[in-house]
Each structure stands twice: as structure tokens, then as C-alpha cells.
Design an enzyme around this catalytic site. Structure first.
Site, mmCIF file in Angstrom:
data_model
loop_
_atom_site.group_PDB
_atom_site.id
_atom_site.type_symbol
_atom_site.label_atom_id
_atom_site.label_comp_id
_atom_site.label_asym_id
_atom_site.label_seq_id
_atom_site.Cartn_x
_atom_site.Cartn_y
_atom_site.Cartn_z
ATOM 1 N N HIS A 38 0.882 -1.510 -0.101
ATOM 2 C CA HIS A 38 0.135 -0.234 -0.035
ATOM 3 C C HIS A 38 1.087 1.391 -0.149
ATOM 4 C CE1 HIS A 38 -3.876 1.856 0.067
ATOM 5 N NE2 HIS A 38 -4.472 1.855 1.262
ATOM 6 N N ASP A 55 -2.352 1.999 -4.215
ATOM 7 C CA ASP A 55 -3.749 2.085 -3.968
ATOM 8 C C ASP A 55 -4.899 1.302 -3.885
ATOM 9 O OD1 ASP A 55 -4.578 3.020 -6.381
ATOM 10 O OD2 ASP A 55 -4.191 4.599 -5.721
#
Length: 440
Positions: A412, A416
Site C-alpha cells: 500500500h 492504492d
């Protein structure tokens, strides 16, 4: 005498060090060109390092079990008068004492132990406040991780090591950081009895003790390091593989007869993933500090179980440029090498994205750990028949379909939810949009 420095060879992209497993040639023994001088292990595979010429082993700079950086001098060889090296000789011989440590020559720790008067960062506690074990050796990797986290040498000395002779391994340091650095401020003021490591013992139960083999230890290190490095998030989709399964079953016999290759689901999965990466190239990336490296090549790693039960990741190079027959040949060859323990360093290096087929073992789905330094990893579950509601022109119907869950674990920091979800959905779309009229 014509003496030559013999250096730790490069054994694949991104590999910076190797562990000497065994010396096959002892000091004073002669050898022929091509003879294996020693066996070296990396976090990928074990390699026998051949002699570049005929000669004699004069001296060995490291022992079995030592971790040695690529390019470091590991031995001094004497060139036989009747042979010559295939490449230019190395630099003139320099005297170097045999080391029992794995420290890099540019590490402040040198080849010795920890010094009471040295610390890794200026923010560490006063060195004179502690009594430090001066026999602890720190590898370049542990040294690097310690520096990034501002851990002093004194603090490192209080961390129990699980490696050879109590040596600190990266998994030890990763676990220590994950536990909140419990020894950071321990014994800041020495007690009359002297320094003691805080006693943090857990009841792990009783039972049969099975010592981890070396590969299992490396897998453990790599997995802990990955979880500590990347904030993992996992996304899921479901794919209808009815058409793909039907097409494969219809054509697998003709495919093998025509090309001499088994047509498994693996090359079909690799093909779909490669197409999706072309559509979403940011998923084919790695993080380097504050820079994102988007890879030029699409090299697909296939997590594969070895006969020992350990896991290894052979790599299909330039998968996006291969047709189905070439993908089948590549995946079959790599799987066969893995079963026979014949994988070479090049077979397991350079992956940019990895697939783990957890369905092979009957799992419905999985949450795989990212294969560092990649940005994501895909898990494919078991293909399972079940009743599904299908929307048809004349209304909804309930049909028996062959369904599979796909799960994508992603880093992450650089990926995204939108990119991950779109990429995962695109893989499923390519798997579902199977051309039933496709020719082999």
C-alpha cells in the site's frame, strides 16, 4: 608463483551476498579447471562455484557458514603452469587474514566484534552506560537495518540471535522491531551485578523438536522481512473459468501431441496476468527509497513447492512476449527443475510479479505475502464447480459453473486500492474472456 584472488561471484540480479555452505577443495589441495571449489547458498538457490582454471588452493578467507558479500575475496589460488585463466587475472595479491565473521569490509564493525565506544546513530544511549558483549558479529544486512532504525551497537548486543553461534539474523531484528524494541532502554543504569538481558520468556509448550533446515530459515527471514517492510492489503475477486476449463480439456491432448508439452492452467494464468500488467504497468514496480521503479520487463515468478516441502519461485522471463506454447514449455521446464532440485540461480532471479497457486493444495483462496521487492502477488484458488445465478437474455438461470477466487496482496506504499482492484478485475476478465474457437 602466480597467485590470483578468487572472489565471490555474482549469482543473480538483486543478490548481494552468499553463504558458504562447504569448501570442496582444502587449503594445499590441487584442482582442475571446472572442478567445484565450494558451494554457496543465496536466498534463491544453492550453487556450486567452479574453478576458472587449474591450480592449487593457497588460502581461504572465509569459513563454512560465513555470509560473504558479492565481489569479496574468498580465496587465494595458485595458477597451474600448464593452464591459464579464461579471463584476465584479478588484482595483484594482497595479504588478508582469514576472517571468521561475515562483516563487510566497509562496515564500521570491521571483521571484529562490537566496540563499547561505537554507536550506529547519534541518538543512541551513552555507550559507557552499558557493558557490551564484544564477541557479537553483525552482518552487513543487519548493520544496514540497524542504521535505518537508529539502533546502537549496544542495543544490538542485547538482542538474542538465532543464527550460527548466536549470530543476529535479519528475522531476529525484524521481530525485535515488531515487538517495539523491548531492550532499547533496558539497564540504562548498570546494577551492581552488571548488565543483564531482560528475561522475556514465553511458554511455547512441549513436543517434538524439529530443527529448521537452511532453506526454511531463509524463507522465514524473507517472509518476516516482507511483512515488516510492506504494509500488506489484500483484495479479492471471483472469476468464472468455465470456458477456460472447457477449452483446455478439449485441447490438452492435441496440444501435447503437437508441441510435446502438457497444457496445465499455469501458462493460461501467466498469460492473463501478463496481459493485465501491460494494461496496468504500475503494478510491475518496486520501491527504492522515495522512487518507484516501473520495470521494463514482465517476468512472472511461480511459487513452487519443492520435494522437501519448502517453497521456491522460478521465473518465466519476458512472459508478455511469449505465446501459449512458449509459456507452456517454460512453466513445464521450471516446474520439472524444481521437482528434481536442478534450478539454477538464473532460473529464480529477476521476477517482477509473482503468482502463488494455492488451489493446488485445495485452498479456496489465500492471502499471500509479497515477494520482495515486488509490489504485489496474486494467489489463485481451487477451481470449484458450484451453482451460480446467470443473467441470460430470456431471464436469470441457475447453472453449474467452474469458479475460482483470485486474491491480490499489494504494497500500500505504492499501490492504492483503485489500481489494485482494477488490475485484479482485469486479470479475471482475461480469464473469463476465453475464445472457445482459439486454435492451438
Amino acid at each position: 608463483m602466480n597467485k590470483t584472488e578468487f572472489k565471490m561471484p555474482r549469482m543473480g540480479e538483486s543478490i548481494t551476498e552468499g553463504t558458504i555452505i562447504e569448501w570442496y577443495v582444502k587449503e594445499g589441495d590441487s584442482f582442475e579447471e571446472g572442478d567445484a571449489l565450494l558451494e554457496v547458498a543465496t536466498d534463491k538457490v544453492d550453487n556450486e562455484v567452479p574453478a576458472p582454471f587449474s591450480g592449487k588452493m593457497i588460502s581461504q578467507m572465509f569459513n563454512a557458514g560465513d555470509v560473504v558479500p558479492i565481489g569479496e575475496i574468498v580465496a587465494i589460488l595458485e595458477l597451474s603452469e600448464i593452464s591459464g585463466p579464461k579471463k584476465s587475472p584479478s588484482k595483484p595479491l594482497k595479504q588478508k587474514h582469514k576472517s571468521n565473521s561475515s562483516s563487510a569490509k566497509n562496515s564500521p564493525l570491521g571483521a571484529g566484534g562490537i566496540s563499547n565506544s561505537t554507536s550506529i546513530s547519534s541518538s543512541s544511549s551513552s555507550p559507557s552506560s552499558f557493558r557490551v558483549n564484544e564477541n557479537i558479529f553483525i552482518s552487513p544486512l543487519v548493520d544496514s537495518i540497524a542504521r535505518k532504525n537508529h539502533i546502537s551497537y549496544e542495543e544490538l548486543a542485547r538482542i538474542p540471535g538465532t543464527g550460527k553461534d548466536g549470530r543476529l539474523r535479519k528475522s531476529d531484528l525484524s521481530e525485535y522491531l515488531a515487538n517495539g524494541r523491548p531492550f532499547k532502554f533496558a539497564q540504562a543504569v548498570p546494577e551492581p551485578s552488571g548488565f543483564q538481558i531482560p528475561d522475556l520468556k514465553f511458554d511455547k509448550g512441549k513436543g517434538k523438536i524439529i530443527e529448521m533446515d537452511r532453506m526454511r530459515q531463509m524463507i522465514s527471514d524473507h517472509m518476516v522481512f516482507s511483512k515488516h517492510t510492506s504494509p500488506h492489503v489484500t483484495a479479492y475477486v471471483e472469476a468464472d473459468l468455465t470456458d477456460m476449463a472447457t477449452w483446455r480439456n478439449k485441447n490438452k491432448d492435441d496440444f501435447q501431441e503437437k508441441y510435446g508439452e502438457r497444457l496445465t492452467f499455469t501458462p493460461l494464468f501467466v498469460e492473463a496476468v501478463s496481459k493485465a500488467i501491460v494494461d496496468f504497468p504500475m503494478i510491475n514496480s518496486s520501491l527504492d527509497g522515495k522512487n518507484i521503479i516501473v520495470k521494463d520487463e514482465i517476468n512472472i515468478g511461480m511459487a513452487t513447492a519443492l520435494p522437501s516441502g519448502n517453497l521456491i519461485v522460478p521465473v518465466v522471463k519476458n512472459a508478455d512476449k511469449k505465446n501459449l506454447q512458449e509459456l507452456a514449455a517454460a512453466t513445464n521446464e521450471l516446474a520439472g527443475k524444481a521437482r528434481d532440485n536442478k534450478l539454477k540461480a538464473d532460473d529464480t532471479s529477476g521476477s517482477t510479479f509473482t503468482i502463488s497457486n494455492v488451489g493446488t493444495f485445495g485452498s479456496l483462496m489465500g492471502t499471500p505475502i509479497i515477494n520482495q521487492p515486488e509490489a504485489a502477488i496474486l494467489a489463485t484458488g481451487i477451481i470449484k464447480k458450484r451453482a451460480e445465478v446467470m443473467e441470460r437474455e430470456d431471464g436469470d438461470t441457475i447453472e453449474i459453473r467452474q469458479m475460482m477466487y483470485l486474491s491480490l496482496s499489494f504494497d500500500h506504499r505504492i499501490v492504492d486500492g483503485y489500481l489494485a482492484g482494477s488490475f485484479l478485475r482485469r486479470i479475471a476478465d482475461y480469464m473469463e474472456d476465453c475464445d472457445m474457437d482459439r486454435k492451438i
